[in-house]
Design a protein around this motif. Structure first.
Motif, PDB file in Angstrom:
ATOM      1  N   ASN A  27       0.837  -1.212   0.000  1.00  0.00           N
ATOM      2  CA  ASN A  27       0.000   0.000   0.000  1.00  0.00           C
ATOM      3  C   ASN A  27       0.867   1.254   0.000  1.00  0.00           C
ATOM      4  OD1 ASN A  27      -2.459  -1.282  -0.076  1.00  0.00           O
ATOM      5  ND2 ASN A  27      -2.815  -1.182   2.130  1.00  0.00           N
ATOM      6  N   LYS A  28       1.883   1.241   0.871  1.00  0.00           N
ATOM      7  CA  LYS A  28       2.778   2.392   0.967  1.00  0.00           C
ATOM      8  C   LYS A  28       3.551   2.589  -0.330  1.00  0.00           C
ATOM      9  CE  LYS A  28       6.565   4.373   3.681  1.00  0.00           C
ATOM     10  NZ  LYS A  28       7.490   4.182   4.826  1.00  0.00           N
ATOM     11  N   VAL A  29       4.035   1.490  -0.893  1.00  0.00           N
ATOM     12  CA  VAL A  29       4.792   1.573  -2.149  1.00  0.00           C
ATOM     13  C   VAL A  29       3.902   2.101  -3.258  1.00  0.00           C
ATOM     14  CG1 VAL A  29       5.985   0.244  -3.931  1.00  0.00           C
ATOM     15  CG2 VAL A  29       6.404  -0.257  -1.515  1.00  0.00           C
ATOM     16  N   PHE A  30       2.689   1.565  -3.357  1.00  0.00           N
ATOM     17  CA  PHE A  30       1.769   1.986  -4.416  1.00  0.00           C
ATOM     18  C   PHE A  30       1.415   3.463  -4.290  1.00  0.00           C
ATOM     19  CE2 PHE A  30      -2.446   2.737  -6.178  1.00  0.00           C
ATOM     20  CZ  PHE A  30      -2.324   2.201  -7.440  1.00  0.00           C
ATOM     21  N   GLU A  31       1.045   3.893  -3.081  1.00  0.00           N
ATOM     22  CA  GLU A  31       0.606   5.274  -2.871  1.00  0.00           C
ATOM     23  C   GLU A  31       1.725   6.289  -3.073  1.00  0.00           C
ATOM     24  OE1 GLU A  31      -2.403   6.349  -2.544  1.00  0.00           O
ATOM     25  OE2 GLU A  31      -3.232   4.320  -2.578  1.00  0.00           O
ATOM     26  N   ASN A  32       2.973   5.855  -2.888  1.00  0.00           N
ATOM     27  CA  ASN A  32       4.107   6.778  -3.010  1.00  0.00           C
ATOM     28  C   ASN A  32       4.922   6.583  -4.290  1.00  0.00           C
ATOM     29  OD1 ASN A  32       4.324   8.318  -0.238  1.00  0.00           O
ATOM     30  ND2 ASN A  32       3.816   6.197   0.254  1.00  0.00           N
ATOM     31  N   TYR A  33       4.416   5.748  -5.176  1.00  0.00           N
ATOM     32  CA  TYR A  33       5.038   5.535  -6.485  1.00  0.00           C
ATOM     33  C   TYR A  33       4.797   6.797  -7.306  1.00  0.00           C
ATOM     34  CZ  TYR A  33       5.791   3.114 -11.015  1.00  0.00           C
ATOM     35  OH  TYR A  33       6.232   2.719 -12.257  1.00  0.00           O
ATOM     36  N   TYR A  34       5.820   7.296  -7.965  1.00  0.00           N
ATOM     37  CA  TYR A  34       5.687   8.569  -8.679  1.00  0.00           C
ATOM     38  C   TYR A  34       4.605   8.517  -9.755  1.00  0.00           C
ATOM     39  CZ  TYR A  34       8.046   7.246 -13.061  1.00  0.00           C
ATOM     40  OH  TYR A  34       8.361   6.685 -14.267  1.00  0.00           O
ATOM     41  N   ARG A  35       4.443   7.364 -10.392  1.00  0.00           N
ATOM     42  CA  ARG A  35       3.407   7.243 -11.421  1.00  0.00           C
ATOM     43  C   ARG A  35       2.007   7.296 -10.803  1.00  0.00           C
ATOM     44  NH1 ARG A  35       3.448   2.815 -15.779  1.00  0.00           N
ATOM     45  NH2 ARG A  35       1.720   4.168 -16.412  1.00  0.00           N
ATOM     46  N   THR A  36       1.878   6.759  -9.599  1.00  0.00           N
ATOM     47  CA  THR A  36       0.591   6.834  -8.891  1.00  0.00           C
ATOM     48  C   THR A  36       0.263   8.286  -8.581  1.00  0.00           C
ATOM     49  OG1 THR A  36       0.981   4.671  -7.857  1.00  0.00           O
ATOM     50  CG2 THR A  36      -0.702   6.074  -6.861  1.00  0.00           C
ATOM     51  N   LEU A  37       1.265   9.032  -8.148  1.00  0.00           N
ATOM     52  CA  LEU A  37       1.069  10.450  -7.820  1.00  0.00           C
ATOM     53  C   LEU A  37       0.659  11.239  -9.061  1.00  0.00           C
ATOM     54  CD1 LEU A  37       4.161  10.963  -5.472  1.00  0.00           C
ATOM     55  CD2 LEU A  37       1.791  10.517  -4.817  1.00  0.00           C
ATOM     56  N   LYS A 130       1.459  -3.846 -11.563  1.00  0.00           N
ATOM     57  CA  LYS A 130       2.297  -4.701 -12.414  1.00  0.00           C
ATOM     58  C   LYS A 130       3.711  -4.145 -12.501  1.00  0.00           C
ATOM     59  CE  LYS A 130       2.206  -6.953 -16.947  1.00  0.00           C
ATOM     60  NZ  LYS A 130       1.485  -7.059 -18.251  1.00  0.00           N
ATOM     61  N   ASP A 131       3.839  -2.820 -12.613  1.00  0.00           N
ATOM     62  CA  ASP A 131       5.157  -2.171 -12.634  1.00  0.00           C
ATOM     63  C   ASP A 131       5.928  -2.485 -11.357  1.00  0.00           C
ATOM     64  OD1 ASP A 131       4.706  -1.035 -15.065  1.00  0.00           O
ATOM     65  OD2 ASP A 131       4.402   1.003 -14.344  1.00  0.00           O
ATOM     66  N   ILE A 132       5.241  -2.319 -10.227  1.00  0.00           N
ATOM     67  CA  ILE A 132       5.877  -2.545  -8.924  1.00  0.00           C
ATOM     68  C   ILE A 132       6.264  -4.010  -8.772  1.00  0.00           C
ATOM     69  CG2 ILE A 132       5.525  -2.462  -6.421  1.00  0.00           C
ATOM     70  CD1 ILE A 132       3.535  -0.117  -6.956  1.00  0.00           C
ATOM     71  N   GLN A 133       5.386  -4.895  -9.225  1.00  0.00           N
ATOM     72  CA  GLN A 133       5.644  -6.331  -9.118  1.00  0.00           C
ATOM     73  C   GLN A 133       6.934  -6.720  -9.834  1.00  0.00           C
ATOM     74  OE1 GLN A 133       3.506  -8.790  -7.490  1.00  0.00           O
ATOM     75  NE2 GLN A 133       5.459  -9.878  -7.714  1.00  0.00           N
ATOM     76  N   LYS A 134       7.173  -6.124 -10.994  1.00  0.00           N
ATOM     77  CA  LYS A 134       8.388  -6.419 -11.755  1.00  0.00           C
ATOM     78  C   LYS A 134       9.642  -6.048 -10.963  1.00  0.00           C
ATOM     79  CE  LYS A 134       6.374  -5.827 -16.380  1.00  0.00           C
ATOM     80  NZ  LYS A 134       6.346  -4.977 -17.604  1.00  0.00           N
ATOM     81  N   VAL A 135       9.583  -4.883 -10.294  1.00  0.00           N
ATOM     82  CA  VAL A 135      10.731  -4.426  -9.507  1.00  0.00           C
ATOM     83  C   VAL A 135      10.953  -5.338  -8.306  1.00  0.00           C
ATOM     84  CG1 VAL A 135      11.668  -2.511  -8.148  1.00  0.00           C
ATOM     85  CG2 VAL A 135      10.383  -2.032 -10.235  1.00  0.00           C
ATOM     86  N   VAL A 136       9.863  -5.743  -7.659  1.00  0.00           N
ATOM     87  CA  VAL A 136       9.960  -6.645  -6.507  1.00  0.00           C
ATOM     88  C   VAL A 136      10.518  -7.995  -6.942  1.00  0.00           C
ATOM     89  CG1 VAL A 136       8.656  -7.888  -4.729  1.00  0.00           C
ATOM     90  CG2 VAL A 136       8.070  -5.519  -5.261  1.00  0.00           C
ATOM     91  N   ASP A 137      10.028  -8.505  -8.071  1.00  0.00           N
ATOM     92  CA  ASP A 137      10.516  -9.797  -8.585  1.00  0.00           C
ATOM     93  C   ASP A 137      12.021  -9.750  -8.857  1.00  0.00           C
ATOM     94  OD1 ASP A 137       7.968 -10.771  -8.456  1.00  0.00           O
ATOM     95  OD2 ASP A 137       7.567 -10.644 -10.613  1.00  0.00           O
ATOM     96  N   LYS A 138      12.468  -8.668  -9.485  1.00  0.00           N
ATOM     97  CA  LYS A 138      13.894  -8.534  -9.804  1.00  0.00           C
ATOM     98  C   LYS A 138      14.724  -8.444  -8.527  1.00  0.00           C
ATOM     99  CE  LYS A 138      17.139  -5.988 -12.733  1.00  0.00           C
ATOM    100  NZ  LYS A 138      18.236  -6.077 -11.764  1.00  0.00           N
ATOM    101  N   TYR A 139      14.206  -7.694  -7.531  1.00  0.00           N
ATOM    102  CA  TYR A 139      14.923  -7.577  -6.254  1.00  0.00           C
ATOM    103  C   TYR A 139      15.053  -8.956  -5.609  1.00  0.00           C
ATOM    104  CZ  TYR A 139      16.056  -6.352  -1.454  1.00  0.00           C
ATOM    105  OH  TYR A 139      16.669  -6.281  -0.222  1.00  0.00           O
ATOM    106  N   ALA A 140      13.973  -9.726  -5.637  1.00  0.00           N
ATOM    107  CA  ALA A 140      13.975 -11.050  -5.016  1.00  0.00           C
ATOM    108  C   ALA A 140      14.994 -11.969  -5.691  1.00  0.00           C
ATOM    109  CB  ALA A 140      12.584 -11.663  -5.087  1.00  0.00           C
ATOM    110  N   VAL A 141      15.030 -11.937  -7.014  1.00  0.00           N
ATOM    111  CA  VAL A 141      15.978 -12.780  -7.759  1.00  0.00           C
ATOM    112  C   VAL A 141      17.405 -12.341  -7.494  1.00  0.00           C
ATOM    113  CG1 VAL A 141      16.785 -13.431 -10.065  1.00  0.00           C
ATOM    114  CG2 VAL A 141      14.328 -13.358  -9.579  1.00  0.00           C
TER     115      VAL A 141
END
Length: 203
Positions: A27-37, A130-141
């Motif tokens: 929630n915090k990541v989504f609400e503070n994502y620059y594209r969300t803003l 979906k954008d955020i998920q890609k970044v999280v997936d890459k971080y995890a890998v």
């Protein structure tokens, strides 16, 4: 004895390989994502325009209703000739028909407005998530993470899915830094504007 010890160590070996787990406040990541803003500002502007249009339509309905009532009163004025009263009544009926059409258009506009707003918000949310998920997936890998838990998630009963986790497990700020890289000034500007609005409202 040595054979038994070897078997015991072999069995216990998989248990010693700790699962790499991290948490994230989506929630915090989504609400503070620059594209969300950015999208929120667009939606707010569109909302102002549609609300202005809505007020215009409402004003038109009220005016037609008032015109109808005025004409009906005038149609019963004994001072006027019968012909004039008849004309006033006919004008009133015309206003009533026009008012009914305007009211129908207003209701149709309100219903469509709500549907469009919900649909647009759902589409935007899916795209940005979906954008955020890609970044999280890459971080995890990249960091050999086995499991990422959403600390903001709740069960059907409204209970937090993650009851407790160490602050050190959170990657929220790290992911925010990655998705907002190059847009820090814009994010800070929006955050400062929000804070100023909040401070003003609480005074």
């Amino acid at each position: 004895m040595k054979k038994l010890l070897f078997i015991a160590l072999f069995i216990a070996a998989p248990l010693t390989q700790a699962l790499e787990v991290v948490t994230i406040d989506m929630n915090k990541v989504f609400e503070n994502y620059y594209r969300t803003l950015i999208e929120n500002k667009k939606l707010a502007k569109e909302k102002d325009i549609t609300e202005s249009r809505l007020k215009e339509m409402q004003a038109q309905v009220y005016k037609l209703q008032n015109d109808y009532q005025t004409l009906m009163r005038e149609s019963m004025n004994p001072v006027l000739s019968e012909g004039a009263r008849t004309q006033k009544k006919q004008d009133a009926e015309a206003k009533a028909t026009e008012g009914q059409a305007a009211l129908k258009n207003l209701k149709f506009f309100q219903q469509n407005l709500q549907k469009e707003a919900v649909g647009k918000r759902r589409t935007i949310t899916a795209e940005l998530t979906k954008d955020i998920q890609k970044v999280v997936d890459k971080y995890a890998v990249d960091n050999k993470v086995d499991l990422v838990l959403d600390a903001s998630g709740k069960s059907v009963n409204g209970v937090n899915l993650v009851i407790y986790s160490k602050n050190s497990l959170s990657i929220t700020d790290k992911i925010l830094a990655k998705i907002n890289k190059g847009h820090e000034d814009f994010v800070n500007k929006i955050m400062n504007e929000k804070k100023a609005e909040t401070d003003k409202a609480t005074k």
